[in-house]
Design a protein around this motif. Structure first.
Motif, mmCIF file in Angstrom:
data_model
loop_
_atom_site.group_PDB
_atom_site.id
_atom_site.type_symbol
_atom_site.label_atom_id
_atom_site.label_comp_id
_atom_site.label_asym_id
_atom_site.label_seq_id
_atom_site.Cartn_x
_atom_site.Cartn_y
_atom_site.Cartn_z
ATOM 1 N N ALA A 326 12.315 -52.464 -44.747
ATOM 2 C CA ALA A 326 12.749 -51.970 -43.435
ATOM 3 C C ALA A 326 13.517 -53.041 -42.656
ATOM 4 C CB ALA A 326 11.564 -51.471 -42.637
ATOM 5 N N TYR A 327 12.989 -54.247 -42.626
ATOM 6 C CA TYR A 327 13.618 -55.315 -41.842
ATOM 7 C C TYR A 327 13.837 -56.533 -42.729
ATOM 8 C CZ TYR A 327 12.181 -52.454 -37.864
ATOM 9 O OH TYR A 327 12.014 -51.418 -36.989
ATOM 10 N N ILE A 331 18.673 -60.335 -42.281
ATOM 11 C CA ILE A 331 19.297 -59.711 -41.100
ATOM 12 C C ILE A 331 18.532 -60.089 -39.831
ATOM 13 C CG2 ILE A 331 19.919 -57.523 -39.991
ATOM 14 C CD1 ILE A 331 20.019 -56.262 -42.781
ATOM 15 N N TYR A 332 17.208 -59.962 -39.908
ATOM 16 C CA TYR A 332 16.375 -60.222 -38.730
ATOM 17 C C TYR A 332 15.952 -61.682 -38.782
ATOM 18 C CZ TYR A 332 17.296 -55.438 -38.462
ATOM 19 O OH TYR A 332 18.009 -54.269 -38.376
ATOM 20 N N ASN A 334 16.423 -64.385 -36.613
ATOM 21 C CA ASN A 334 16.134 -65.322 -35.523
ATOM 22 C C ASN A 334 14.961 -64.801 -34.703
ATOM 23 O OD1 ASN A 334 17.277 -63.902 -32.944
ATOM 24 N ND2 ASN A 334 18.933 -63.719 -34.437
ATOM 25 N N GLU A 336 14.300 -64.491 -31.512
ATOM 26 C CA GLU A 336 14.548 -63.554 -30.423
ATOM 27 C C GLU A 336 14.685 -62.128 -30.965
ATOM 28 O OE1 GLU A 336 18.166 -64.291 -28.244
ATOM 29 O OE2 GLU A 336 17.937 -62.355 -27.226
ATOM 30 N N LEU A 337 15.421 -62.005 -32.072
ATOM 31 C CA LEU A 337 15.641 -60.692 -32.672
ATOM 32 C C LEU A 337 14.350 -60.122 -33.248
ATOM 33 C CD1 LEU A 337 17.543 -58.450 -33.602
ATOM 34 C CD2 LEU A 337 18.219 -59.891 -35.522
ATOM 35 N N LEU A 340 12.436 -58.830 -30.472
ATOM 36 C CA LEU A 340 13.034 -57.577 -29.994
ATOM 37 C C LEU A 340 12.633 -56.375 -30.849
ATOM 38 C CD1 LEU A 340 16.809 -58.250 -29.150
ATOM 39 C CD2 LEU A 340 15.145 -57.091 -27.683
ATOM 40 N N VAL A 341 12.783 -56.493 -32.174
ATOM 41 C CA VAL A 341 12.494 -55.342 -33.039
ATOM 42 C C VAL A 341 10.998 -55.029 -33.040
ATOM 43 C CG1 VAL A 341 14.521 -55.578 -34.531
ATOM 44 C CG2 VAL A 341 12.414 -56.702 -35.190
ATOM 45 N N LYS A 344 10.104 -53.254 -29.766
ATOM 46 C CA LYS A 344 10.594 -51.879 -29.839
ATOM 47 C C LYS A 344 9.680 -51.030 -30.731
ATOM 48 C CE LYS A 344 13.919 -48.619 -29.624
ATOM 49 N NZ LYS A 344 13.189 -47.518 -30.240
ATOM 50 N N TYR B 188 25.339 -56.332 -41.865
ATOM 51 C CA TYR B 188 24.666 -57.116 -40.818
ATOM 52 C C TYR B 188 24.141 -58.446 -41.326
ATOM 53 C CZ TYR B 188 25.352 -52.602 -38.822
ATOM 54 O OH TYR B 188 25.966 -51.448 -38.391
ATOM 55 N N ASN B 212 22.421 -59.235 -31.925
ATOM 56 C CA ASN B 212 21.019 -58.811 -31.948
ATOM 57 C C ASN B 212 20.839 -57.350 -31.541
ATOM 58 O OD1 ASN B 212 20.245 -61.292 -32.819
ATOM 59 N ND2 ASN B 212 19.133 -61.893 -30.961
ATOM 60 N N LYS B 215 21.800 -55.027 -34.318
ATOM 61 C CA LYS B 215 20.806 -55.063 -35.389
ATOM 62 C C LYS B 215 19.531 -54.318 -35.009
ATOM 63 C CE LYS B 215 22.159 -59.504 -37.456
ATOM 64 N NZ LYS B 215 21.614 -60.857 -37.767
ATOM 65 N N LEU B 216 19.197 -54.393 -33.734
ATOM 66 C CA LEU B 216 18.040 -53.636 -33.249
ATOM 67 C C LEU B 216 18.290 -52.142 -33.401
ATOM 68 C CD1 LEU B 216 15.328 -53.660 -31.567
ATOM 69 C CD2 LEU B 216 16.759 -53.533 -29.528
ATOM 70 N N VAL B 218 20.508 -50.610 -35.380
ATOM 71 C CA VAL B 218 20.710 -50.133 -36.749
ATOM 72 C C VAL B 218 19.366 -50.044 -37.484
ATOM 73 C CG1 VAL B 218 21.151 -52.202 -38.155
ATOM 74 C CG2 VAL B 218 22.517 -50.138 -38.511
ATOM 75 N N ALA B 219 18.404 -50.856 -37.069
ATOM 76 C CA ALA B 219 17.064 -50.784 -37.668
ATOM 77 C C ALA B 219 16.414 -49.431 -37.390
ATOM 78 C CB ALA B 219 16.177 -51.900 -37.115
#
Ligand SMILES: Nc1ncnc2c1ncn2[C@@H]1O[C@H](COP(=O)(O)OP(=O)(O)O)[C@@H](O)[C@H]1O
Ligand SMILES: Nc1ncnc2c1ncn2[C@@H]1O[C@H](COP(=O)(O)OP(=O)(O)O)[C@@H](O)[C@H]1O
Ligand SMILES: [Mg+2]
Ligand SMILES: [Mg+2]
Ligand SMILES: [Mg+2]
Ligand SMILES: [Mg+2]
Ligand SMILES: [Mg+2]
Lengths: 419, 419
Positions: A326-327, A331-332, A334, A336-337, A340-341, A344, B188, B212, B215-216, B218-219
């Protein structure tokens, strides 16, 4: 006597069955002298036998091709035993401390042999009615949910393995349809099976059937339930599917398991804790006003979500460079990202959980299957008052779930309604 | 020579195959004298032969166990031919006017025989590059999408049939994984397969890899793609999977089909129309500034969504008392409520569509597989300008899709960027 074809067992034929089945008779050291067999199925669907002797014990659960509490007039595939056995084993692998070990599965006989959760284990719902505190409950249940949901999701698995498992559990469609009917449909329409504390809740039940906003919201949840293969969920994770002592928490009865939305399990558990909370006023007496106990339930609700959140994120972090598709870590990449994910993801899951929890509460008040928490309140007027408060909260959660920012706000909303 | 085992055919062995296959040879009245066989596969994955003689014609499509345009270094299951054949038949049943008839399927040989879409049928993408208007395109494509998506969803089907079909199409997982990789992942991150119009778009590609928010977003879409079994989707519905004349519109190549989110198909089609729009400036010359044609494309985008919306709602209304289990008529029993749930459904679908459409655009500019719309613009600087505008729009759509209230706002956004 061979058991080459399905047939319903009783206490007598079960002995024959055990004698003919090495994986079971060996659990008793082949000693059948002082064997006691007792049918204890207080559940809605199946037959459960406790088998115990001086040399060992186990539980036998058999599915018959109908729903036990209704009878032969409501047929239900006995294939559910297969999905229950597969899920018990999978959840046991992922979380062995909180799932009874499976000793034996007989597909033909729709029969599972498993560890006997010996006394003082009781069904959690009964403990909640009795006002017993379980200090490890939030810790254990959050562990069970975090591990079983995380490890069967795409956060941990490859698409290839995920889709293979999704396909297999599509076979448990009859049980999914039962949930669709009794949770997402019947309470919102006239149905012969619906019941409620009448006449007290007559107009409340009618209001549920005529509330357009509620029906709009429940449609959304039903679609998610039917379409979203997010993780292997237990599918029936109410407080009657958990057996407890002060030290031990064991999750049983995953016959409704399939790949569905994670929020359905978490919501089932927390929603049923909220029902237990609202039932307390009906159990209060001069000796115990249940005030402290109600506070404990609220703490468990709060802690279960917070611990789940923490454990789930920890698992995610631990496996972020694993084979989960999934992640991707490329791609993910850093902090901060990642933050974020995850925020969410957990926010969405929180709102899903509230919606499903609310739907599960509503159906226990105006649908076919009620909960002992309320049923055991003898005074119908008092019972109706408790149920009405629970219903009020559930409707609010279902309609405005996106407005809640965190579990503390939910606890505050519960406290407000009970005053 | 028997064909009891898989082997790749060529123009010569295909004749033997046809002679040995009654369902094909009968299409030619068993007359092989003036037979012409021509490999025309301009697609990315498979081999396609046009077989024609004086007495009949058909097309043969064979899947090899790798991706044609990359070669044996990128293996890909030839089982995809099975899912393509099943889907062609299903979509043909639901929408016979817009799907070529399947004459023959050979599982062992991963080979499909189907109607030859004879000239003047051409691939829509080529028509868009040539600047040809297709007056019935919006009407036909909205019809195809509305019918194939509605009739394979829970709006029309029972859970039982739905889950059976979902389970079967879980088998097409390798193709799903390919989409996951090339649409939702590779653009990405750094990937050996990515390319773009360099050096012009170097920093644009880098910005995609470092955004970021993108990428959030698109996830979220990737999860929906992997988890949500909403309907049987084509899975690759770009303008290269549609063959057209002025009167006829035919959808081919559903080898990526599975039960996924409806918005993925609609987004693929509209996203590729938007790419065609932004490519027009690169095709303009003194004889034709493409201004009128660009307006026509925008009208098709607008009309396709509006007609899809209308047709889909009409189908829903027509079948609202049918066996579809998502919205039972006993619950959704008043006009206001029906209006409410449909508006909600279509609004969500609209936003899904925008998200998926945007993701499909982005991957065609900075991912592995590009589109002829842009590739055919020889001047690299000019091409990059066109691509950059498309990328800008796509990023905006992906990030802010919930802000768009309707298709007119999308068209306005497109117009703003091109100025
Ligand atoms: N492993 C076990 N050990 C002890 N008691 C059990 C065990 N499994 C089930 N029971 C008892 O049997 C009852 C019904 O079991 P359950 O699995 O919930 O069946 P149903 O599917 O019919 O609801 C439980 O409420 C519990 O009292
Ligand atoms: N039924 C058909 N009639 C005429 N031409 C076809 C037909 N099917 C495919 N083609 C031609 O072959 C090309 C490749 O077919 P397609 O199914 O898209 O294969 P791929 O899966 O490799 O992309 C199409 O672009 C079209 O030109
Ligand atoms: Mg039970
Ligand atoms: Mg059960
Ligand atoms: Mg193609
Ligand atoms: Mg028509
Ligand atoms: Mg193809």
């Amino acid at each position: 006597m061979a058991f080459t074809e399905f047939r319903p067992l009783d206490e007598k034929s079960l002995i024959e069955y055990i004698k003919a089945t090495p994986s079971l008779s060996s659990k008793l050291d082949n000693n059948f002298d002082d064997l006691k067999i007792k049918e204890v199925g207080d559940g809605n669907l199946n037959f459960v036998y406790i088998v115990s002797g001086s040399t060992g014990s186990f539980v036998i659960k058999q599915a018959l091709p109908y729903i036990r509490c209704i009878g032969a007039s409501w047929p239900m595939t006995k294939e559910r035993a297969y999905f229950e056995a597969v899920t018990l084993k999978e959840q046991g692998r992922l979380c062995p401390e909180h799932v009874p070990e499976v000793y034996h599965f007989d597909h033909t006989m729709s029969l599972i042999g498993m560890r006997y959760l010996e006394p003082p284990h009781i069904i959690l719902r009964k403990g909640l009615i009795a006002g017993i505190e379980y200090p490890l409950l939030a810790e254990h249940m959050s562990e069970f949910m975090a591990r079983t949901l995380f490890f069967t999701s795409l956060l941990y698995n490859s698409t290839t393995n995920h889709k293979r498992a999704v396909a297999e559990f599509c076979g448990n469609v009859e049980l999914c349809r039962l949930t669709e009917q009794v949770v997402f449909s019947d309470p919102y329409k006239v149905s012969e099976y619906n019941r409620w504390t009448s006449p007290y809740l007559d107009s409340d039940a009618e209001m549920v059937r005529e509330d357009n906003t509620l029906k709009l919201k429940v449609a959304e949840l039903k679609s998610m339930f039917c379409e979203r293969a997010q993780a292997l969920i237990h599918g029936d994770l109410h407080t009657g599917s958990v057996m407890v002592t002060c030290e031990s928490t064991q999750v049983i009865d995953p016959e409704f398991a399939f790949y569905g939305p994670m929020g359905f399990d978490i919501g089932a558990f927390l929603g049923n804790l909220i029902l237990a909370f609202f039932a307390q006023d009906g159990h209060a007496d001069q000796g115990n006003d249940r005030k402290t106990y109600k506070e404990w339930i609220l703490r468990v609700i709060d802690e279960t979500w917070n611990l789940f959140h923490k454990k789930f994120i920890e698992l995610w972090d631990e496996h972020k460079d694993g084979h989960g598709e999934a992640y991707l870590s490329a791609i993910y990449n850093n902090l901060e990202l990642q933050q974020l994910v995850r925020e969410k993801f957990m926010k969405d899951l929180f709102h899903d959980m509230l919606g499903f929890g609310a739907a599960k509460m509503i159906r226990r008040i105006v649908g076919v299957a009620h909960v002992e928490d309320f049923e055991s309140i003898k005074d119908a007027g008092k019972r109706a008052d408790c149920e009405r408060r629970a219903l009020e909260l559930a409707k609010m959660l279902l309609k405005d779930r996106e407005k809640f920012q965190g579990i503390t706000e939910v606890v505050t909303a519960i406290q407000k309604i009970q005053l």
